[in-house]
Design an enzyme around this catalytic site. Structure first.
Site, PDB file in Angstrom:
ATOM      1  N   ARG A  43       0.835  -1.205   0.000  1.00  0.00           N
ATOM      2  CA  ARG A  43       0.000   0.000   0.000  1.00  0.00           C
ATOM      3  C   ARG A  43       0.876   1.264   0.000  1.00  0.00           C
ATOM      4  O   ARG A  43       0.975   1.971  -1.011  1.00  0.00           O
ATOM      5  CB  ARG A  43      -0.954  -0.029   1.212  1.00  0.00           C
ATOM      6  CG  ARG A  43      -2.130   0.922   1.118  1.00  0.00           C
ATOM      7  CD  ARG A  43      -1.844   2.330   1.505  1.00  0.00           C
ATOM      8  NE  ARG A  43      -1.302   2.455   2.859  1.00  0.00           N
ATOM      9  CZ  ARG A  43      -0.760   3.566   3.329  1.00  0.00           C
ATOM     10  NH1 ARG A  43      -0.676   4.647   2.553  1.00  0.00           N
ATOM     11  NH2 ARG A  43      -0.278   3.623   4.564  1.00  0.00           N
ATOM     12  N   ASP A  44       1.571   1.502   1.087  1.00  0.00           N
ATOM     13  CA  ASP A  44       2.317   2.761   1.227  1.00  0.00           C
ATOM     14  C   ASP A  44       3.471   2.842   0.228  1.00  0.00           C
ATOM     15  O   ASP A  44       3.739   3.901  -0.359  1.00  0.00           O
ATOM     16  CB  ASP A  44       2.854   2.890   2.657  1.00  0.00           C
ATOM     17  CG  ASP A  44       3.010   4.340   3.090  1.00  0.00           C
ATOM     18  OD1 ASP A  44       3.020   5.225   2.233  1.00  0.00           O
ATOM     19  OD2 ASP A  44       3.132   4.585   4.308  1.00  0.00           O
ATOM     20  N   HIS A  85       3.645   4.116  12.904  1.00  0.00           N
ATOM     21  CA  HIS A  85       3.963   4.156  11.472  1.00  0.00           C
ATOM     22  C   HIS A  85       4.999   5.255  11.246  1.00  0.00           C
ATOM     23  O   HIS A  85       4.680   6.430  11.321  1.00  0.00           O
ATOM     24  CB  HIS A  85       2.653   4.449  10.719  1.00  0.00           C
ATOM     25  CG  HIS A  85       2.773   4.544   9.237  1.00  0.00           C
ATOM     26  ND1 HIS A  85       2.346   3.539   8.400  1.00  0.00           N
ATOM     27  CD2 HIS A  85       3.244   5.521   8.426  1.00  0.00           C
ATOM     28  CE1 HIS A  85       2.551   3.900   7.137  1.00  0.00           C
ATOM     29  NE2 HIS A  85       3.100   5.103   7.126  1.00  0.00           N
ATOM     30  N   HIS A 118       8.249   6.919   8.972  1.00  0.00           N
ATOM     31  CA  HIS A 118       9.020   7.029   7.735  1.00  0.00           C
ATOM     32  C   HIS A 118      10.461   7.371   8.105  1.00  0.00           C
ATOM     33  O   HIS A 118      10.720   7.961   9.139  1.00  0.00           O
ATOM     34  CB  HIS A 118       8.418   8.105   6.818  1.00  0.00           C
ATOM     35  CG  HIS A 118       7.185   7.631   6.109  1.00  0.00           C
ATOM     36  ND1 HIS A 118       7.135   7.434   4.756  1.00  0.00           N
ATOM     37  CD2 HIS A 118       5.974   7.265   6.575  1.00  0.00           C
ATOM     38  CE1 HIS A 118       5.940   6.985   4.414  1.00  0.00           C
ATOM     39  NE2 HIS A 118       5.206   6.877   5.506  1.00  0.00           N
ATOM     40  N   CYS A 158       8.650  10.211  -0.391  1.00  0.00           N
ATOM     41  CA  CYS A 158       7.763  11.259   0.071  1.00  0.00           C
ATOM     42  C   CYS A 158       7.692  12.286  -1.050  1.00  0.00           C
ATOM     43  O   CYS A 158       8.720  12.804  -1.478  1.00  0.00           O
ATOM     44  CB  CYS A 158       8.314  11.880   1.351  1.00  0.00           C
ATOM     45  SG  CYS A 158       7.429  13.365   1.833  1.00  0.00           S
ATOM     46  N   ASN A 189       8.952   4.342   4.053  1.00  0.00           N
ATOM     47  CA  ASN A 189       8.739   3.753   5.376  1.00  0.00           C
ATOM     48  C   ASN A 189      10.046   3.167   5.907  1.00  0.00           C
ATOM     49  O   ASN A 189      10.958   2.875   5.142  1.00  0.00           O
ATOM     50  CB  ASN A 189       7.720   2.599   5.291  1.00  0.00           C
ATOM     51  CG  ASN A 189       6.340   3.065   4.909  1.00  0.00           C
ATOM     52  OD1 ASN A 189       5.915   2.900   3.785  1.00  0.00           O
ATOM     53  ND2 ASN A 189       5.649   3.652   5.853  1.00  0.00           N
TER      54      ASN A 189
HETATM   55 ZN   LIG Z   1       3.226   6.255   5.366  1.00  0.00          ZN
END
Ligand SMILES: [Zn+2]
Length: 314
Positions: free
Chosen positions: A15-16, A212, A214, A245, A254
């Protein structure tokens, strides 16, 4: 399957990671990655996001990915949803857990989902009510996801009290767990320990809380250590640190799953994850990338001499 683990590693790469790169994985390609990582012992994975496929074509097959992933023995399958429509689709697809996400920063929430924080909280209550009205969904967990808990690219610093207000709002509206995200990689370890300490004081020690992080500024694993210190036992991470990002060109995404697992296992904390299996999964994932960078250091250095992972220690 009940696992004997100390810390839950939750892979969010499908996902991320995938939503912030150019390459669009095929459904089969995603499943090969997910299956290989589950085979390495990763207990939970966020496999997709139920968003408008026009905005995120990488996530267009999320229903199919969830449907196939829930057939994998022992894997907890989660999906991210931004709103009621996403929740309806995520629940129908059979996700074990749906993470309803909103930003603590008013400006970020407006920019991202064009809603005030209060409107997002009201929306969260509607999603919980919808799940409760459908007995067939009664075992599906709803998690309250809070983005920009440690700072925001639009408004800058985010006060801890604002995070607590949203956390309490989510709990009052039926959140079964919380996820605290450093969406833009602003957090530092002291801030992390202070925030989670305050959070447990606010919502109670019994609420499952995930973190969570990064690694945008190189503090990802230091932040994990600080969160562990405050009592957090669930972390999101991404194989190979895939992703980035959009606001920080060249920045990593992440925290790296294999580096996280190494750190936890080296500290004597069982994750149930096999590092060799994880590197095999990384190779499967990497093969499908079209030039996007991957990150991490364990892959290059390997284990220290005499290293025994906690998971394999008798
Ligand atoms: Zn994230």
């Amino acid at each position: 399957m009940k696992r004997d683990i100390d810390v839950l590693v939750s892979e969010v790469g499908p996902r991320d990671g995938l939503q912030s790169i150019q390459t669009v994985f095929t459904t089969d390609g995603k499943m090969e990655w997910i299956r290989s990582e589950a085979a390495a012992g990763v207990p939970q994975m966020q496999v997709g996001s139920f968003v408008n496929p026009k905005l995120l074509p990488q996530m267009a097959d999320s229903a199919e990915i969830v449907a196939q992933s829930i057939l994998i023995d022992g894997l907890t399958v989660s999906a991210l949803v931004p709103n009621m429509k996403g929740a309806v689709n995520g629940l129908a697809a059979g996700a074990h857990q749906i993470g309803v996400v909103m930003s603590v920063s008013e400006e970020h929430n407006q920019a991202n989902i064009r809603r005030s924080v209060q409107e997002s909280l009201d929306g969260f209550a509607e999603i919980v009510a919808y799940r409760n009205e459908h007995p067939e969904y009664k075992d599906q967990i709803i998690s309250g996801g809070m983005a920009t808990c440690f700072g925001c690219t639009i408004s800058g610093p985010v006060p801890v009290k604002d995070v607590m207000k949203v956390a309490e709002g989510l709990m009052e509206r039926g959140a079964q767990r919380l996820n605290v995200a450093d969406t833009v990689g602003y957090a530092n370890p002291k801030q992390v320990r202070d925030l989670f300490t305050e959070l447990y004081r606010t919502v109670g020690k019994d609420v499952p809380v995930g973190a969570h992080f990064h690694d945008t500024r190189g503090l990802g694993l230091a932040n994990v250590f600080a969160a562990l210190d405050a009592g957090v036992r669930e972390f999101d991470s991404c194989l190979g640190g895939l992703g980035g990002c959009p606001y920080a060109p060249g920045a990593s995404g992440n925290i790296v799953t294999e580096d996280l697992v190494f750190m936890l296992e080296a500290q004597g904390m069982k994750t149930g994850v096999d590092l060799d299996g994880l590197l095999q999964a990384r190779e499967i994932m990497e093969r499908q990338l079209k030039g996007e960078p991957v990150h991490g250091t364990y892959i290059n250095a390997g284990p220290p001499k005499g290293f025994t992972p906690a998971t394999h220690a008798a």
